[in-house]
Motif scaffolding. Structure first.
Motif, PDB file in Angstrom:
ATOM      1  N   GLU A  68       0.832  -1.206   0.000  1.00 50.16           N
ATOM      2  CA  GLU A  68       0.000   0.000   0.000  1.00 50.16           C
ATOM      3  C   GLU A  68       0.868   1.258   0.000  1.00 50.16           C
ATOM      4  N   ALA A  69       1.926   1.259   0.788  1.00 51.16           N
ATOM      5  CA  ALA A  69       2.826   2.413   0.843  1.00 51.16           C
ATOM      6  C   ALA A  69       3.496   2.620  -0.511  1.00 51.16           C
ATOM      7  N   VAL A  72       0.985   4.173  -2.939  1.00 53.24           N
ATOM      8  CA  VAL A  72       0.645   5.562  -2.640  1.00 53.24           C
ATOM      9  C   VAL A  72       1.832   6.485  -2.896  1.00 53.24           C
ATOM     10  N   SER A  73       3.042   5.989  -2.717  1.00 51.57           N
ATOM     11  CA  SER A  73       4.243   6.811  -2.847  1.00 51.57           C
ATOM     12  C   SER A  73       4.339   7.528  -4.198  1.00 51.57           C
ATOM     13  N   LEU A  75       1.973   8.378  -6.183  1.00 56.36           N
ATOM     14  CA  LEU A  75       0.904   9.371  -6.247  1.00 56.36           C
ATOM     15  C   LEU A  75       1.282  10.619  -5.462  1.00 56.36           C
ATOM     16  N   ARG A  76       1.900  10.423  -4.313  1.00 53.17           N
ATOM     17  CA  ARG A  76       2.342  11.569  -3.510  1.00 53.17           C
ATOM     18  C   ARG A  76       3.435  12.335  -4.227  1.00 53.17           C
TER      19      ARG A  76
END
Length: 89
Positions: A68-69, A72-73, A75-76
């Motif tokens: 998950e990290a 998301v990374s 996208l951030r």
């Protein structure tokens, strides 16, 4: 509180049981899994790599957390590199 035997050891289930020190508080959780997931847990236990089903689930949750990290990374990073709108004229 229900008592059953699991792997020769008594198993006590309580929705409010916590285990561990102040740094790692654990809570007992009852989950439902498919027959395929149960077979995977049993195979992990049979391999000797894990001592309990809880260890298998915790390892799986660590992998999920990393996945998950990682998802998301980017996208951030993308959100941080987009040009910010300046004042309109």
């Amino acid at each position: 509180m229900a008592r059953r035997r699991c792997g020769g050891r008594p198993l006590v289930r309580s929705p409010h049981t916590t285990h561990g020190s102040a740094m790692t508080t654990r809570r007992t959780l009852t989950i439902s899994i498919t027959a395929e997931q149960d077979a995977l847990v049993r195979a992990c236990l049979h391999s000797g790599r894990y001592a309990s089903a809880s260890e298998v689930v915790r390892a799986a949750l660590r992998l999920l957390s990393r996945e998950e990290a990682d998802a998301v990374s980017p996208l951030r990073s993308e959100a941080n590199t987009e040009p910010k709108a300046g004042p309109r004229a």
